[in-house]
Design a protein around this motif. Structure first.
Motif, mmCIF file in Angstrom:
data_model
loop_
_atom_site.group_PDB
_atom_site.id
_atom_site.type_symbol
_atom_site.label_atom_id
_atom_site.label_comp_id
_atom_site.label_asym_id
_atom_site.label_seq_id
_atom_site.Cartn_x
_atom_site.Cartn_y
_atom_site.Cartn_z
ATOM 1 N N ILE A 193 0.719 -1.284 0.089
ATOM 2 C CA ILE A 193 0.229 0.076 -0.018
ATOM 3 C C ILE A 193 0.901 1.267 -0.044
ATOM 4 C CG2 ILE A 193 -1.513 1.078 1.298
ATOM 5 C CD1 ILE A 193 -2.880 -1.286 2.322
ATOM 6 N N ASP A 194 0.858 1.907 -0.997
ATOM 7 C CA ASP A 194 1.785 3.111 -1.301
ATOM 8 C C ASP A 194 1.446 4.538 -0.673
ATOM 9 O OD1 ASP A 194 -0.319 3.732 -3.060
ATOM 10 O OD2 ASP A 194 1.199 3.727 -4.663
ATOM 11 N N THR A 195 0.038 4.334 -0.165
ATOM 12 C CA THR A 195 -0.468 5.859 0.390
ATOM 13 C C THR A 195 0.411 6.462 1.480
ATOM 14 O OG1 THR A 195 -2.713 4.966 -0.023
ATOM 15 C CG2 THR A 195 -2.456 6.586 1.290
ATOM 16 N N GLN A 196 0.881 7.531 1.528
ATOM 17 C CA GLN A 196 1.863 7.939 2.261
ATOM 18 C C GLN A 196 0.959 8.317 3.881
ATOM 19 O OE1 GLN A 196 4.964 8.074 1.953
ATOM 20 N NE2 GLN A 196 4.668 6.794 0.200
ATOM 21 N N VAL A 197 0.836 7.616 4.573
ATOM 22 C CA VAL A 197 0.022 7.677 5.770
ATOM 23 C C VAL A 197 1.005 6.842 7.176
ATOM 24 C CG1 VAL A 197 -1.932 6.778 7.011
ATOM 25 C CG2 VAL A 197 -2.166 7.546 4.601
ATOM 26 N N GLN A 198 1.080 7.587 8.004
ATOM 27 C CA GLN A 198 1.475 7.121 9.491
ATOM 28 C C GLN A 198 0.457 6.619 10.185
ATOM 29 O OE1 GLN A 198 4.849 9.237 11.103
ATOM 30 N NE2 GLN A 198 4.490 10.748 9.601
ATOM 31 N N GLU A 199 0.075 5.284 9.879
ATOM 32 C CA GLU A 199 -1.394 4.774 10.450
ATOM 33 C C GLU A 199 -1.347 4.757 12.282
ATOM 34 O OE1 GLU A 199 1.023 1.379 9.013
ATOM 35 O OE2 GLU A 199 0.217 3.088 8.316
ATOM 36 N N GLN A 200 -0.194 4.554 12.505
ATOM 37 C CA GLN A 200 0.054 4.475 14.039
ATOM 38 C C GLN A 200 -0.556 5.651 14.683
ATOM 39 O OE1 GLN A 200 0.642 1.772 15.630
ATOM 40 N NE2 GLN A 200 0.614 3.040 17.688
ATOM 41 N N LEU A 201 -0.167 6.788 14.198
ATOM 42 C CA LEU A 201 -0.818 8.274 14.811
ATOM 43 C C LEU A 201 -2.191 8.110 14.872
ATOM 44 C CD1 LEU A 201 1.604 10.885 12.867
ATOM 45 C CD2 LEU A 201 1.726 9.986 15.135
ATOM 46 N N ILE A 202 -2.789 7.552 13.732
ATOM 47 C CA ILE A 202 -4.391 7.457 13.803
ATOM 48 C C ILE A 202 -4.963 6.628 15.093
ATOM 49 C CG2 ILE A 202 -6.507 6.707 12.603
ATOM 50 C CD1 ILE A 202 -4.787 7.423 10.049
ATOM 51 N N VAL A 203 -4.108 5.497 15.281
ATOM 52 C CA VAL A 203 -4.443 4.606 16.433
ATOM 53 C C VAL A 203 -4.152 5.257 17.840
ATOM 54 C CG1 VAL A 203 -3.863 2.325 17.448
ATOM 55 C CG2 VAL A 203 -3.785 2.617 15.016
#
Length: 208
Positions: A193-203
């Motif tokens: 998944i190449d979307t530039q997202v830091q998903e840990q920040l959302i969590v």
């Protein structure tokens, strides 16, 4: 169905990066972010004070806007991700990627996720031979997404056929422009998944 009806380019300027919400316009010199690379509004040029909460909030907003999802639905996706096995952030991205509108966009059959959403809503797509007009429909491994035979010769799909021939879809799906079909081999892992997202920040934001 609730949806965002404002200016898409304002969202990119708010996040200070291109979210590719307007298709070809995002790659052209006409992109507003090229001319005004600062947030919109009267105080857009002011320097904001960075904080942990602000970073988490901006990451969530950026992800929502990239996939075209509003807060209520995004929160439901997050709650579903927490109930599943595995890392919550990675599962959340997998859920977003498996949306039908995203799959069509990734395959190159639409210029943007908004465009893909419109095509699905108008009933131009089939999943495993059955008509689906719900953009948030979740595809699964081994699914076959195709354009309705009555729609194949319509101008948007003639253009899409040419564009899709030059597109490079991600490894988890296979695009067949000549037949206007998409083969979903499996759901994507975080690595592809190449979307530039830091998903840990959302969590971290939702865990407070």
């Amino acid at each position: 169905m609730a949806r965002y009806t404002g200016a898409d380019c304002r969202l990119c300027r708010r996040e200070k990066q291109k979210l590719f919400l307007k298709g070809a316009k995002c790659e052209s010199p006409k992109c507003p972010l090229e001319r005004r690379p600062f947030p919109p509004g009267q105080h857009g040029r002011n320097r904001t004070k960075e904080s942990e909460y602000l970073l988490q909030l901006r990451e969530k907003q950026k992800t929502k806007r990239t996939y075209g999802v509003l807060e209520r639905q995004f929160r439901k996706y997050y709650e579903e991700a927490t109930r599943r096995k595995g890392k919550t952030g990675e599962t959340l991205l997998q859920i977003l990627e498996s949306r039908l509108d995203n799959v069509i966009y990734r395959a190159g059959f639409a210029k943007s996720r908004d465009h893909a959403r419109q095509l699905v809503t108008h009933g131009h797509f089939l999943v495993n031979g059955r008509k689906v007009n719900i953009p948030s429909y979740r595809v699964r491994g081994k699914d076959i997404v195709s354009v309705h035979e009555k729609s194949v010769e319509m101008t948007p799909f003639l253009v899409a056929r040419e564009d899709a021939s030059n597109a490079t879809p991600p490894a988890w799906i296979e695009s067949i422009p000549s037949k206007m079909k998409i083969l979903v081999h499996s759901l994507p892992s975080r690595q592809v998944i190449d979307t530039q997202v830091q998903e840990q920040l959302i969590v971290e934001l939702y865990s407070k």
